[in-house]
Design a protein around this motif. Sequence first.
Motif, PDB file in Angstrom:
ATOM      1  N   ALA A  18       0.779  -1.081  -0.031  1.00 18.04           N
ATOM      2  CA  ALA A  18       0.060   0.112  -0.169  1.00 18.04           C
ATOM      3  C   ALA A  18       0.738   1.321   0.018  1.00 18.04           C
ATOM      4  O   ALA A  18       1.912   1.282   0.583  1.00 18.04           O
ATOM      5  N   THR A  48      -8.138  -3.118   6.640  1.00 15.87           N
ATOM      6  CA  THR A  48      -7.097  -2.017   5.874  1.00 15.87           C
ATOM      7  C   THR A  48      -7.689  -1.594   4.591  1.00 15.87           C
ATOM      8  O   THR A  48      -8.638  -2.325   4.281  1.00 15.87           O
ATOM      9  N   ARG A  56      -3.742   2.255   0.027  1.00 13.80           N
ATOM     10  CA  ARG A  56      -3.291   3.491   0.803  1.00 13.80           C
ATOM     11  C   ARG A  56      -3.005   2.837   2.365  1.00 13.80           C
ATOM     12  O   ARG A  56      -3.946   1.844   2.700  1.00 13.80           O
ATOM     13  N   ARG A  57      -2.223   3.207   2.908  1.00 14.45           N
ATOM     14  CA  ARG A  57      -1.587   2.796   4.536  1.00 14.45           C
ATOM     15  C   ARG A  57      -2.761   3.299   5.336  1.00 14.45           C
ATOM     16  O   ARG A  57      -2.406   4.264   6.067  1.00 14.45           O
ATOM     17  N   VAL A  59      -5.539   1.847   8.234  1.00 13.86           N
ATOM     18  CA  VAL A  59      -5.974   0.624   9.193  1.00 13.86           C
ATOM     19  C   VAL A  59      -6.903   1.149  10.129  1.00 13.86           C
ATOM     20  O   VAL A  59      -7.064   2.082  10.744  1.00 13.86           O
ATOM     21  N   ASN A  74      -0.500   5.509   7.838  1.00  9.34           N
ATOM     22  CA  ASN A  74       0.781   5.061   8.014  1.00  9.34           C
ATOM     23  C   ASN A  74       1.405   4.391   9.043  1.00  9.34           C
ATOM     24  O   ASN A  74       2.792   4.712   9.514  1.00  9.34           O
ATOM     25  N   GLU A 134      -2.492  -6.244  10.454  1.00  7.71           N
ATOM     26  CA  GLU A 134      -2.737  -5.358   9.456  1.00  7.71           C
ATOM     27  C   GLU A 134      -1.436  -4.444   8.895  1.00  7.71           C
ATOM     28  O   GLU A 134      -1.772  -4.402   7.872  1.00  7.71           O
ATOM     29  N   LEU A 138      -0.756  -4.285   4.804  1.00  5.54           N
ATOM     30  CA  LEU A 138      -0.393  -3.111   4.122  1.00  5.54           C
ATOM     31  C   LEU A 138       1.059  -3.289   3.460  1.00  5.54           C
ATOM     32  O   LEU A 138       1.319  -2.684   2.196  1.00  5.54           O
TER      33      LEU A 138
END
Length: 167
Positions: A18, A48, A56-57, A59, A74, A134, A138
């Motif tokens: 991600a 996620t 995309r990062r 969670v 992130n 998670e 990512l």
Amino acid sequence: MTICPIIRFPDQRLRQVAEPVTVFDHTLSALAQDILESMRAAPGIGMTAPHIGIARRVVVLELPDAAQPQTYVNPEILWMSEDKVRQEEGSVSMPGVTEQIERAARVRVAYHDLDGVRHEEEAEGLRAACHQHEIDQLNGLFWLQRLSSLRRNRLIARYEKMQRFRP
């Protein structure tokens, strides 16, 4: 708020790394809310953005002992304890199957909130396992990859059999 379709194993998008979030705005907040609503519908306790096809990062965790859901933008693991624990894990992308996974018992995680403010959090138990699970996702590491090939192949066979007999 939208309940989004969840990507299912063995979709190769679950293996993609991600991208970091660089813009902290209403679109990010809406994404976090969509992840939360989709996770609740699944149901799950962690999810996620890649689970709903957005690389995309981001969670979202909603753990049984938490007062409210938490969004981690992130996230990265700064430290992991050497002592290990085994937890039952599964995925909203592979419903109906779980397996014991060995992970660090405690972690320290850095992340940003929805406003872009950086935080650090120490976690143990279920929360530590969720962070590791998670963040692996990512990084394009689906939880099955933490199993031995024998256990992974058995679990995949069980999942595929379940899918054949699903109405």
